[in-house]
Write an enzyme that holds these catalytic residues in place. Structure first.
Site, PDB file in Angstrom:
ATOM      1  N   ASP A   1      -7.701   1.505  -8.848  1.00  0.00           N
ATOM      2  CA  ASP A   1      -7.307   0.370  -8.022  1.00  0.00           C
ATOM      3  C   ASP A   1      -8.503  -0.043  -7.173  1.00  0.00           C
ATOM      4  O   ASP A   1      -9.435   0.735  -7.000  1.00  0.00           O
ATOM      5  CB  ASP A   1      -6.183   0.787  -7.066  1.00  0.00           C
ATOM      6  CG  ASP A   1      -4.826   0.773  -7.751  1.00  0.00           C
ATOM      7  OD1 ASP A   1      -4.769   0.297  -8.880  1.00  0.00           O
ATOM      8  OD2 ASP A   1      -3.846   1.247  -7.153  1.00  0.00           O
TER       9      ASP A   1
ATOM     10  N   ASP B   1       3.515   1.564 -10.505  1.00  0.00           N
ATOM     11  CA  ASP B   1       2.387   2.261 -11.156  1.00  0.00           C
ATOM     12  C   ASP B   1       2.846   3.548 -11.829  1.00  0.00           C
ATOM     13  O   ASP B   1       2.074   4.183 -12.536  1.00  0.00           O
ATOM     14  CB  ASP B   1       1.298   2.603 -10.122  1.00  0.00           C
ATOM     15  CG  ASP B   1       0.533   1.363  -9.679  1.00  0.00           C
ATOM     16  OD1 ASP B   1       0.444   0.432 -10.482  1.00  0.00           O
ATOM     17  OD2 ASP B   1       0.047   1.336  -8.540  1.00  0.00           O
TER      18      ASP B   1
ATOM     19  N   ASP C   1      -0.783   3.335  -6.484  1.00  0.00           N
ATOM     20  CA  ASP C   1      -0.114   3.539  -5.198  1.00  0.00           C
ATOM     21  C   ASP C   1       1.294   2.969  -5.166  1.00  0.00           C
ATOM     22  O   ASP C   1       2.125   3.408  -4.392  1.00  0.00           O
ATOM     23  CB  ASP C   1      -0.950   2.935  -4.056  1.00  0.00           C
ATOM     24  CG  ASP C   1      -1.282   1.471  -4.295  1.00  0.00           C
ATOM     25  OD1 ASP C   1      -0.735   0.892  -5.253  1.00  0.00           O
ATOM     26  OD2 ASP C   1      -2.076   0.902  -3.525  1.00  0.00           O
TER      27      ASP C   1
END
Length: 1181
Positions: free
Chosen positions: A456, A781, A777
């Protein structure tokens, strides 16, 4: 659930007398639990009728819906006493004696025990009457008085077995203790927001009590049962309790019941906690599971009494956790690729290879010894078989059998499971200090093989401290935050209200902890950046929120990955409605048809105006690495009231107020960390929901992409266009054209992330299967984190759902911590390789010496007790010494090993063979010429029960000295010349080498008959040490030999393509227990257990999964009834301490089936030596 409430006796200990109404509260535990079993409208009606609504229930619980509980410790303690604590008591750990008993079940140890007892019994036998001992054969009697000492060898073996069992039990006990500590650490990490004294505070979930007002939000895993007080667009995933995959909408009018163990998938709200711990819905299930397990155990015991030995052999089918449901078995339906890690697969294969070789050598040794003795006694000497001599002959055969078993003991590297355990446990402990909280142990070593990291952007590569630095408002692009006087009052007022109201009320900016520091950002960081803009414009958001409290918000459309926006509807004093929206600028601007002009009045906003704005405002902001957020609003008339559920109509025709550019700086340590990854052969890809230009700018700053390189930066839309065919299906062939060059995937959805990870893992275009690590997070996901070989969840910004799906939690959300995980993973792999190099050298030499000695001199130069000392005690120390080497930066200067690379490299093969040659030359020289060199009596051909000889003591001592110095050589496995480099950074290694030397001195000088040793003088000691030190010089000679000529042994422990890809889906129908088949196979199990023990003992890593995973589920032991599974079932029926290892082996791969079948065939051929080696540690936690 309804019938559970009836079993009041079952829960009696958790309940209070109803007469005193639960110790001063207006509602009892039993009433609350009964209430929580209601659903939907039934629950609403009951709460209303019995308690006068949720407010009435709160007053009975002595709590305030807005202020929460007070922080009075006395009140909190009383609530815990009356309603229980929010903890589910863990299973009682096994006692040390139980672990000792399990260690004693080891097949090889049992064989050694039996042989030692027989040897002990026969040593007291004397031929009756006048029969002379000589008539039983030339080698039957020793010197006068030595016959009486014949019991010592049997006693010494028994003592050695006791030592091994105690060491094994102690290792298991300490392991269990360590991983219980790890589990409690993971549980402490989960915190929850509650209101106490009117303040929102974060508490560990164990501190929550009945009556607490908890704030729930998107991504939370609910830790308690509760009733909703106020909710915004709340949707819950209750599949973990009900099995229903559809998300359940929750609101105060229709269904306010919130259950522990369920996930918040959308929205936010507040609830009053009504049940905790064993009284919550999850707790009730856990309690029933515990009760069910106890009943099963009682049944097993009854079966054991009735069925005797056969039932005892079936005992290993029980869970290794002493009745605790084995999670590996429970989740067998969801077997994934990462259930069998790279290292496990290689070790399993290597162990099978070594086991077969050891079995063959031990069988031949026994046969050779027996044949030599029989031919020598009855053919050469021509003696008849006398009845009174039978016990003496049996004594010989027992001695030969002990030698054979000892050869097998030496052949199998049973120190290896201990080395794996120690290395992983040591690494996990140290990784905690490096901000990596490891949830699944095998993820630690898998990270060492990682070839790709999909990361990310926000919070991982950047600081996650958002600051608004630019804005476009009133038709002007301000490169810095403008002075509020320069803005039209109308636009400023709308912007202030839009930001203050249309953000989670949990997001706020607090004063800095230290004077002169930056203000603290609490909650969603993007919202904090916008709230910071409000403060920079000399306004305050708190008065606006007080004027419009959360309860008065009319409708909230919370942010999710599909909307990419958040909207809040408020009711105006005149009865009309106003909706404030914010979201990704390109998406929001498409929904705007007007914009506020320079005086704060709406003007028409056409598509060409939007295109111009994207070009002149949004793209320049994004190219500077800024995240662009558009703030807009829309007014609705009071009548007719809009249809709020029709989102497409509501979230349209907006009036744009401003576009804000928010900066999230790159973490200063990230560029260096990414450079290390690239040097280590790991490709870093950024997967983000941000604008393509913002993502590209950040990727350049991080060093993920470099100008002039051939790479791809695309958004989710383009990505899907490239990888999907006309029917919208993902094609691997198309994916293979995209992923190798892809470096940045922007505006991606969680589905895109999962598709990318799956595509990289499934790709066959490169020789090595890619090993992918993923960071995540958000709740969505979860699938990508599960699919990845290693999933990293964010400890700070991550939701509970993401943490639960992950293998490692990054407690600081920092990318550089991932690089440390790579370092530790590679270190684990190298530690195992170092130990293998050392262990296999010992094994090769000891087996050849025992075998040759047995064939040439009818006796092994290294006695059974000496070999047990070398193999079990010293290897236990060696595994501790070599497995605790700290990692160095040099680990990141080479490429990943890959899944198909052999476990034993050509350099290691060269070292093993080279050192084995040196040691064999020394030992055979000492064996056949030692008496002449040292001018001492020969120890060859000594009769039964003869005293220890100085000759054989020198051989034993020289052998051990060579191992001690070779342990120093084993510290380097890549051909480095300086084997002493960094040796003092590992005090454990230095202590163990020194300790081993001290113990060896004591054994030789004081060991006497039990260790078959004679005290040596200083000159002979110096010679032994000199021969040992020769290992260091010989190591330098070996380093100069090129590897090119050693390709013949390079495949040891290598994985084939079939080995490494276990099937993902296991057919439920084939996994039912076939009781009749099991009954038929009971007789065969003892044979199978021996050989398959070799396979299962190496899989020690899998054992910890059940201990370390903190979500236990109900499950049943399933078996395959197919022919394939018959061979695989054997793997499950290992010794009790290894049951939970079996899952990795039970995946229906061709290799497992083949090796197991081969092993069964070998068992039939070698009935005399079906046992395998004792393990100094059992794989159980």
């Amino acid at each position: 659930m309804g019938d559970m409430s009836n079993s009041s006796d079952f829960y009696a200990k958790n309940q209070r007398s109803e007469n005193n109404h639960a110790g001063g509260f207006g509602v009892s535990v039993l009433e609350l639990r009964s209430l929580m079993e209601q659903r939907a409208t039934e629950a609403v009606v009951r709460v209303q009728e019995e308690y006068g609504g949720v407010e009435g229930l709160c007053s009975r619980l002595n709590t305030s819906p807005t202020e929460g509980l007070t922080s009075s410790q006395a009140d909190l303690d009383k609530r815990r006493e009356v309603y229980g604590e929010n903890t589910i008591p863990p299973k009682k750990p096994k006692t040390f004696l139980e672990l000792v008993w399990e260690a004693l079940q080891d097949v090889t140890l049992i064989i050694l025990e039996v042989a030692a007892v027989v040897s002990l019994g026969l040593s007291f036998y004397r031929p009756p009457g006048d029969t002379s001992v000589d008539s039983c054969g030339a080698a039957a009697g020793g010197e006068e008085g030595e016959g009486e000492a014949g019991w010592i060898e049997g006693a010494a073996i028994l003592l050695s077995v006791v030592c091994v069992v105690l060491v094994t039990a102690f290792n298991d006990w300490s392991k269990e203790k360590q991983f219980r500590g790890l589990q409690s650490r993971i549980q402490q990490e989960q915190k929850f927001q509650v209101v106490r004294d009117g303040q929102v505070v974060q508490l560990p979930v164990a501190d929550l009590v009945v009556g607490d007002i908890a704030q729930i939000k998107y991504g939370d895993l609910l830790p308690t049962d509760g009733i909703l007080i106020q909710g915004n667009d709340l949707k819950i995933d209750e599949s973990s309790l009900t099995g229903e995959s559809d998300h359940v909408k929750k609101d105060t009018e229709h269904d306010p019941m919130l259950l522990s163990g369920t996930h918040v998938m959308e929205g936010s709200g507040r609830m009053v906690v009504t049940a905790v711990g064993v009284n919550s819905q999850t707790g009730i299930i856990f309690t029933l599971l515990g009760a069910g397990t106890e009943e099963e155990e009682l049944k097993e015991k009854k079966v054991k009494k009735q069925d005797g030995a056969a039932a005892m052999e079936m005992q290993p089918l029980k869970s290794a956790e002493g009745g605790e449901p084995d999670e590996k078995e429970k989740r067998k339906v969801n077997v994934s690729k990462k259930d069998k890690s790279v290292l496990q697969g290689k070790l399993t294969k290597l162990a099978v290879q070594i086991g077969k070789a050891g079995l063959l050598m031990s069988s031949i040794t026994v046969i050779m010894l027996v044949l030599t003795f029989v031919i020598d006694t009855f053919v050469v000497q021509g003696l008849p078989w006398l009845t009174e001599c039978t016990p003496i002959y049996i004594q010989y055969f027992v001695k030969f059998f002990i030698v054979g078993v000892t050869v097998l003991v030496v052949a199998v590297p049973e120190g290896l499971p201990l080395a794996v355990t120690i290395s992983l446990a040591y690494s996990v402990k140290k990784m905690m200090k490096d901000n990596n909280l490891v949830r699944h142990l095998d993820a630690c070593e898998t990270m060492g093989n990682a070839t790709a990291i999909c990361s990310d952007k926000t919070g991982t590569l950047t600081t996650n401290r958002m600051t608004a630095v630019q804005c476009y408002i009133a038709d002007v692009h301000h490169k810095v935050v403008p002075d509020p006087g320069a803005l039209p009052p109308k636009s400023l007022d709308v912007l202030m209200h839009a930001i203050s109201i249309n953000s989670a009320y949990t997001s706020k900016i607090l004063p800095p902890d230290i004077e002169g520091g930056l203000p603290k950002q609490v909650g969603n960081k993007t919202e904090c950046g916008l709230l910071g803009l409000v403060l920079d414009l000399k306004r305050d958001y708190q008065p606006i929120r007080k004027q419009m409290p959360e309860e008065l918000l009319y409708k909230v459309y919370t942010f999710n990955s599909a909307r990419k926006s958040m909207s809040t509807v408020v009711k105006q004093p005149d009865g009309s409605y106003r909706m404030y929206s914010k979201g990704a600028s390109e998406i929001m601007l498409k929904k705007c048809n007007r914009i506020l002009n320079e005086v704060g009045e709406p003007r028409v906003f056409r598509p060409r105006d939007r295109d111009e704005m994207v070009k002149k405002v949004i793209e320049p902001m994004a190219c500077e690495g800024l995240r662009t957020i558009c703030v807009a609003y829309r007014d609705f008339p009071a009548s007719p009231e809009p249809l709020w559920d029709e989102e497409d109509l509501i979230l349209n025709d907006l009036i744009a107020v401003s576009v804000v550019g928010i900066e999230d700086p790159v973490r200063p340590e990230v560029p260096d960390a990414i450079m290390k990854c690239q040097h280590a052969g790991i490709t870093v890809r950024m997967v983000t929901g941000d604008n393509i230009n913002t993502a590209r700018a950040i990727a350049i700053k991080c060093g993920i992409i470099h100008p002039g390189e051939d790479f791809l930066c695309i958004d989710g839309k383009e990505f899907n266009r490239r990888i999907r065919n006309e029917k919208g299906e993902v094609e691997q062939e198309r994916m293979d054209k995209v992923w190798p060059k892809l470096r940045v995937l922007a505006r991606s959805s969680p589905t895109d992330k999962h598709t990318l990870v799956k595509g990289i893992i499934d790709s066959t275009m490169v020789a090595q299967r890619q090993v992918v690590a993923v960071t995540g997070d958000g709740t969505n996901d979860g699938p990508a984190l599960k699919k990845a070989d290693v999933g990293f969840a964010m400890g700070i910004a991550g939701t509970d759902v993401a943490k639960e799906a992950s293998d490692i939690i990054l407690t600081d959300d920092n990318f550089s911590s991932i690089v440390k995980a790579v370092m530790w993973g590679r270190n684990v792999y190298d530690s195992i390789s170092k130990f293998l190099q050392f262990q296999l050298t010992v094994n090769v030499v000891a087996v050849i010496v025992a075998f040759t000695g047995a064939c040439v001199t009818q006796d092994s130069p290294l006695k059974a007790v000496q070999m047990l000392w070398v193999n079990l005690i010293m290897d236990t120390f060696a595994s501790l010494a070599l497995a605790t080497e700290p990692p160095t930066e040099s680990l990141l200067k080479r490429r990943p090993y890959g899944r198909n690379k052999p476990l034993i490299s050509s350099t290691m093969t060269k070292n093993i063979l080279g050192h084995a040659v040196y040691q064999l030359i020394i030992i055979f020289t000492l064996l056949f010429a030692g008496e002449k060199i040292f001018d001492i009596d020969s120890g060859r051909g000594a009769p039964l029960h003869s005293p220890p000889s100085e000759h054989y003591t020198i051989i034993f001592n020289a052998f051990v000295m060579m191992q001690i110095f070779n342990e120093i050589n084993a510290r380097k496995i890549h051909g480095e010349r300086n084997v002493f480099e960094g040796i003092f950074r590992n005090p454990i290694f230095c202590t163990i080498v020194f300790g081993t030397i001290v113990l060896q001195v004591l054994i030789v000088q004081l060991g006497g008959k039990p260790f078959s040793c004679v005290a040596l003088d200083i000159e002979k000691w110096m010679w032994c040490v000199f021969l040992g030190m020769g290992e260091l010089l010989w190591g330098q000679v070996i380093s100069t030999i090129p590897n090119s000529g050693l390709r013949f042994l390079r495949r040891a422990g290598q994985l084939s393509q079939k080995d490494e890809l276990p099937e993902d889906d296991v057919n439920d129908d084939n996994e039912e227990i076939d009781h009749a088949e099991r009954e038929l196979r009971r007789g065969q199990i003892l044979w199978f257990r021996g050989l398959n023990r070799i396979q299962t003992q190496i899989d020690v890593v899998n054992t910890f999964k059940s201990g370390c995973s903190y979500q236990a589920q109900a499950g049943a032991l399933r078996r395959q009834s197919s022919t394939t599974s018959q061979t695989q079932d054997v793997t499950h029926v290992s010794s009790p301490s290894h049951v939970s290892l079996s899952n990795a082996l039970s995946s229906p791969t061709n290799t497992t089936t083949t090796t197991t079948t081969t092993a069964v065939a070998a068992a039939a051929a070698a009935a005399a030596a079906t046992a395998t080696a004792p393990s100094p540690t059992t794989g159980q936690c």
